[in-house]
Design an enzyme around this catalytic site. Structure first.
Site, PDB file in Angstrom:
ATOM      1  N   HIS A 270       5.813   5.250   0.127  1.00  0.00           N
ATOM      2  CA  HIS A 270       5.730   6.718   0.150  1.00  0.00           C
ATOM      3  C   HIS A 270       7.106   7.334   0.374  1.00  0.00           C
ATOM      4  CE1 HIS A 270       1.271   7.069   0.194  1.00  0.00           C
ATOM      5  NE2 HIS A 270       1.348   5.871   0.743  1.00  0.00           N
ATOM      6  N   ASP A 333       1.778   2.615   5.402  1.00  0.00           N
ATOM      7  CA  ASP A 333       0.643   2.374   4.504  1.00  0.00           C
ATOM      8  C   ASP A 333       1.096   2.146   3.066  1.00  0.00           C
ATOM      9  OD1 ASP A 333       1.493   5.078   4.580  1.00  0.00           O
ATOM     10  OD2 ASP A 333      -0.273   5.673   3.439  1.00  0.00           O
ATOM     11  N   GLU A 334       0.222   1.500   2.331  1.00  0.00           N
ATOM     12  CA  GLU A 334       0.354   1.327   0.877  1.00  0.00           C
ATOM     13  C   GLU A 334       1.781   0.971   0.447  1.00  0.00           C
ATOM     14  OE1 GLU A 334      -3.188   4.436  -0.328  1.00  0.00           O
ATOM     15  OE2 GLU A 334      -1.265   5.234   0.233  1.00  0.00           O
ATOM     16  N   ALA A 335       2.346  -0.016   1.138  1.00  0.00           N
ATOM     17  CA  ALA A 335       3.742  -0.355   0.868  1.00  0.00           C
ATOM     18  C   ALA A 335       3.840  -1.514  -0.109  1.00  0.00           C
ATOM     19  CB  ALA A 335       4.431  -0.729   2.176  1.00  0.00           C
ATOM     20  N   ASP A 379      -2.311  -0.911   8.057  1.00  0.00           N
ATOM     21  CA  ASP A 379      -1.560  -1.993   7.403  1.00  0.00           C
ATOM     22  C   ASP A 379      -0.595  -2.697   8.362  1.00  0.00           C
ATOM     23  OD1 ASP A 379      -2.192   0.426   5.943  1.00  0.00           O
ATOM     24  OD2 ASP A 379      -1.496  -0.573   4.123  1.00  0.00           O
TER      25      ASP A 379
END
Ligand code: TNX
Length: 543
Positions: A270, A333-335, A379
């Site tokens: 992000h 998150d969402e890395a 995460d």
């Protein structure tokens, strides 16, 4: 089928009539038990038969300078809605006919707990904490008809029912999050949100200050983050950022209302806005193009570049200096950590996991070195975390861990999920959430893997891919957030959905008076919006 529809319509009609009559009868001086629809529900409420009546000799008296703001806050609301003038006095012994706000070390030691007693001669709010006095005031305001929240001095008479109320919060983390990165919100919009959430004893506002689409806070050592990274938002609008003074202003505004600001800088994913602001943070040395779409999971800081850690240290140091609260949220998150994504290197999933773990553990040390407690999305549990670190959990199947947790289950508590198919704003990836689904879950019962004493409380995030201004914020947050406040504050055994939506109906009236653009869910028997008119008509016929 046809009969059923007629029957349902009739029952609905009956409910509207009953509720309206109850409310009509409790505006003005009289009050009925029906108006005691306090949300979040207190631990115990005993209502008597008489009243304490305010007049221009009424004094608000308080015994501690930590109550200064709360006393003025109450005075202002009373004076805005009526023509009664109230004096403030700081002294320890309550006078007769006063409203006394008293710090009292003998009260329950839980932060935020309070006791209210109202007799014909005295209103007392006692608490061992300053926040408890503020929460007691919020409850007092709900004992008065909703017109008390108005600003046209229309109330001619303010009376409080004699009562004893004891109240203690269930959880110490009662939060909401505002994503100011996908769309930027002005200081005044954030303050308005703070005003509204404080009415429901919410005590944490997490600000998601950076994402692919924008960076929202001035950092002196890396000014282009704000100057370049702040220029965009979803859809290509002009974005914006908070100067340090504006951020301080938000923090102070929240602090007065006993709300802690938790700043988040999302990393290592992000991060497109960062990579667009500083070419040297990119593995190939080329600045990324600004991003104004709504995809996730495509950007990453360069895990193998030492400059990345200098950057993180500078940002966290400046943010920690600006933030009196204990916490810094690092996202996580969402890395897709890209030691593995450097030019010429192949993406290797195992290596990505190793890189991610390395990054999170290193960033955690940086946060700790600035004397803050780290928070990260779920995460981060793949890293070996320090025992003080807190996980923010967004799904019900959270794993066991030694770390404390804040619960934000997406399919129950994400404020950006649509209410139903008709909702114009919002996303649907975690399902529709109307007031029933938002209310019917419990932090302790629905997370069997977590130890009860690990659970700090709940937080309802409002992601803003589809949310553009304060009217959208209000629409998505209200009324659901009122339910989350009750889940966070009230004991499970005191909660009941039917009883809740009955109480919520009265709060619609309050939200109307406050000018809130809330969603009038079909599941609630709201008062008619032209209620004010019907009241005037009724008055005329009475005269
Ligand atoms: C998930 S769950 C996100 C956000 C999105 C949101 C939209 C999590 C930590 N991240 O990046 O904005 O969904 O609902």
């Amino acid at each position: 089928m046809y009969r059923e529809i007629i029957m349902r319509t009739f029952i609905k009609f009956l409910l509207v009539i009953l509720t309206t009559t109850a409310i009509l009868s409790c505006t003005g001086s009289a009050t009925t038990t029906d108006s005691f629809r306090i949300i979040p529900k207190p631990s115990s409420v005993k209502i008597g038969k008489s009243y304490f009546k305010l007049n221009s000799n009424t004094v608000i008296n308080y015994n501690d300078s930590g109550i200064d703001f709360s006393a003025k806050y109450l005075k202002e609301i009373l004076e805005r809605s009526s023509n009664i003038e109230i004096q403030l006095k700081q002294e320890s012994t309550p006078e007769k006919m006063s409203i006394s706000l008293l710090i009292d070390p003998n009260q329950e030691k839980v932060d935020g707990a309070y006791k209210i007693s109202v007799t014909e001669e005295l209103v007392e709010v006692r608490s061992s904490s300053h926040s408890g006095i503020f929460y007691g005031i919020q409850t007092l305001l709900q004992l008065i008809p909703p017109e008390i929240m108005g600003n046209n001095k229309s109330l001619t008479d303010i009376s409080l029912p004699t009562c004893t109320i004891l109240d203690t919060p269930r959880f110490q983390w009662r939060g909401t999050m505002l994503d100011v990165a996908r769309h930027f919100f002005e200081v005044e919009e954030v303050k308005r949100y703070i005003d509204l959430i404080s009415l429901y004893k919410i005590n944490t506002l997490h600000l998601h200050l950076s994402d692919d689409q924008g960076w929202r806070i001035m950092i002196n050592s890396w000014p282009n983050l704000a100057i370049i990274g702040g220029k965009t938002e979803v859809g290509g609008g002009e974005g914006g950022y908070y100067t340090k003074n504006q951020y301080r202003e938000i923090v102070k505004y929240a602090q007065d209302r006993f709300i802690t600001i938790v700043p988040e800088i999302d990393m290592p994913g992000h991060t497109n806005a960062i990579l667009a602001s500083y070419p040297e943070l990119n593995p190939d040395g080329i600045a990324k193009k600004p991003y104004t779409g709504i995809n996730v999971g495509f950007s990453s800081l360069d895990i193998k570049n030492e400059l990345t850690y200098k950057f993180v240290d500078d940002v966290i140091r400046e943010l920690a200096e600006l933030t009196p609260g204990k916490y810094i949220h690092i996202g996580g998150d969402e890395a897709i950590p890209q030691g593995s994504g450097r030019p010429g290197e192949e993406i290797d999933k195992t290596q990505m996991k190793i890189d991610y773990k390395y990054f999170i553990e290193r960033v955690e040390k940086i946060v700790l070195s600035h004397n803050k407690t780290m928070i990260g999305w779920d995460d981060i549990e793949s890293a070996d975390l320090h025992e003080s670190t807190i996980r923010q959990i967004w799904h019900l199947k959270a794993k066991k861990s030694k770390n404390r947790a804040i619960l934000s289950p997406a399919d129950r508590a994400y404020l950006d999920m649509k209410y139903n198919q008709k909702s114009k704003r919002g996303l649907v990836w975690a399902g529709y959430i109307d007031v029933d689904k938002g209310y019917n879950w419990d932090p302790l019962l629905d997370f069997p893997n977590l130890e009860q004493d690990q659970i700090l409380g709940i937080e309802a995030p409002l992601w803003s891919e589809t949310i553009e201004d304060i009217k959208d914020i209000e629409y998505m947050a209200f009324p659901r957030l009122i339910g989350y406040s009750e889940i966070a504050w009230s004991k499970e055994e005191h909660r009941n959905y039917e009883d809740y939506i009955h109480r919520l109906a009265t709060h619609g009236r309050r939200l109307d008076i406050l000018g809130v653009n809330y969603y009038r869910s079909e599941l609630v028997t709201w008062l008619p919006r032209d209620y004010q008119k019907s009241k005037l008509v009724k008055k005329k016929t009475d005269d």
